[in-house]
Design an enzyme around this catalytic site. Structure first.
Site, mmCIF file in Angstrom:
data_model
loop_
_atom_site.group_PDB
_atom_site.id
_atom_site.type_symbol
_atom_site.label_atom_id
_atom_site.label_comp_id
_atom_site.label_asym_id
_atom_site.label_seq_id
_atom_site.Cartn_x
_atom_site.Cartn_y
_atom_site.Cartn_z
ATOM 1 N N LYS A 72 0.830 -1.211 0.000
ATOM 2 C CA LYS A 72 0.000 0.000 0.000
ATOM 3 C C LYS A 72 0.865 1.262 0.000
ATOM 4 C CE LYS A 72 -1.988 2.200 3.529
ATOM 5 N NZ LYS A 72 -1.863 3.620 3.134
ATOM 6 N N LEU A 121 -3.774 -0.269 8.043
ATOM 7 C CA LEU A 121 -2.518 0.431 7.785
ATOM 8 C C LEU A 121 -2.938 1.865 7.505
ATOM 9 C CD1 LEU A 121 0.487 -0.348 7.682
ATOM 10 C CD2 LEU A 121 0.250 -0.743 5.241
ATOM 11 N N ASP A 122 -2.461 2.800 8.339
ATOM 12 C CA ASP A 122 -2.885 4.200 8.218
ATOM 13 C C ASP A 122 -2.692 4.755 6.820
ATOM 14 O OD1 ASP A 122 -3.361 4.262 10.913
ATOM 15 O OD2 ASP A 122 -1.357 4.986 11.404
ATOM 16 N N ILE A 123 -3.428 5.808 6.527
ATOM 17 C CA ILE A 123 -3.342 6.468 5.226
ATOM 18 C C ILE A 123 -1.922 6.940 4.915
ATOM 19 C CG2 ILE A 123 -4.025 8.741 6.176
ATOM 20 C CD1 ILE A 123 -5.652 8.981 3.462
ATOM 21 N N SER A 125 0.839 5.537 6.107
ATOM 22 C CA SER A 125 1.796 4.435 6.258
ATOM 23 C C SER A 125 1.811 3.608 4.980
ATOM 24 C CB SER A 125 1.390 3.541 7.431
ATOM 25 O OG SER A 125 1.319 4.298 8.618
#
Length: 249
Positions: A72, A121-123, A125
C-alpha cells in the site's frame, strides 16, 4: 457436568472451519451437517461433543476464495473510502498485478467482491496490507486471540535535545498504555540512527505513532514489512500478488 449448547455458527468459527458469516450462509444453503444430519435453521445450537461436517460445495467455495497481498502506498485507506480518499482495494486490477507473482491464479473482477482488509494500515503508512475473502485468515490476523506478529520499520525524529534515553526505549518495549489499557510487550530496536524496528502482536489505531509520541519521537515514515511468516519482499509499491496455497501466516 452438562456443557451449554452454543450457536452452530459460533462453534464452526471456534473450530476454525470458517467465519460466522460464512457459517450462516452455508447453514441456509443446507451445506452443514451435525452428527450426519443437515441443519438449515439459522440460530441452531449444538453441544461441544457433536460432530460438524460440511458439504463438498462449501469446501469448493472456500477454496475459490482469494487472499491478496498489496504494497500500500501513502494516500490510500485500508478499508472503506473516507474523506475523499480511495480504499486500497481500488488499486487491484490486472494492470497492477506484480509481474513477479508466481501464483497460477487468474484475476477475475468477481474476486474484488467481499474482499476485506485483515488489519489496518494508516493512510500515511506504507507496506504490506492483506485483503482477503477468507474469514479464517481474517480471524487469524485480527481476531481477539490473534498471536500473529507484525514487523515495521519506522523512521523517527527525536523532538528533545540529544538522543532517546535507554529507559524510554524500554518503555516502548513494555509499560505504555493507550486509551487507558496497557499494551502488550513489543520488540523495539534501533536499526540505524533514525530508524526503529517494531514487532507488535496487536494493532490498535495509530498505535506506533502514539507510542512514539509518548516518548517524544515524531514518526516521519512507517512501513510494514512482515505479517507472521509472510514478508513484503520485492513487491513494488502500488502492486499486488496472490497469497499462494502453501504460504501460511
Amino acid at each position: 457436568m452438562m456443557s451449554e449448547p452454543v450457536r452452530l455458527s459460533k462453534r464452526m468459527s471456534e473450530l476454525g472451519i470458517c467465519s460466522r458469516r460464512e457459517a450462516d450462509e452455508w447453514i441456509e444453503r443446507g451445506w452443514v451437517k451435525v452428527d450426519g444430519k443437515t441443519v438449515s435453521q439459522l440460530g441452531s445450537k449444538v453441544l461441544p461433543h457433536q460432530k460438524i461436517s460440511i458439504e463438498k460445495q462449501a469446501s469448493q467455495e472456500q477454496a475459490r476464495r482469494v487472499t491478496i497481498l498489496i504494497n500500500k502506498p501513502v494516500g490510500y485507506v485500508s478499508g472503506q473510502a473516507e474523506d475523499g480518499y480511495k480504499p486500497a482495494v481500488s488499486l487491484i486490477s490486472e494492470a497492477t498485478r506484480w509481474k513477479g507473482d508466481p501464483s497460477k491464479e487468474k484475476f477475475k473482477p468477481s474476486q474484488l467482491r467481499s474482499l476485506v482488509p485483515a488489519g489496518r494500515l494508516d493512510i500515511d503508512s506504507v507496506g504490506l496490507l492483506v485483503l482477503t475473502q477468507d474469514g479464517r485468515i481474517a480471524k487469524r490476523l485480527i481476531g481477539e486471540n490473534s498471536a500473529t506478529d507484525k514487523e515495521y520499520l519506522v523512521r523517527v525524529k527525536y523532538l528533545k535535545p540529544g538522543k532517546l534515553p535507554e529507559n524510554d526505549l524500554q518503555l516502548l518495549r513494555h509499560g505504555l498504555k493507550l486509551d487507558g489499557k496497557p499494551l502488550l510487550p513489543a520488540k523495539v530496536n534501533w536499526q540505524n540512527d533514525d530508524q526503529l524496528r517494531f514487532v507488535l502482536r496487536e494493532g490498535k489505531k495509530r498505535q506506533i505513532r502514539r507510542m512514539c509520541e509518548a516518548v517524544g519521537l515524531k514518526v516521519i515514515g512507517l512501513k510494514r514489512i512482515r505479517i507472521g511468516q509472510i514478508k513484503l519482499g520485492d513487491l513494488p509499491p502500488g502492486q499486488w500478488r496472490y497469497l499462494r496455497p502453501e504460504e501460511k501466516f
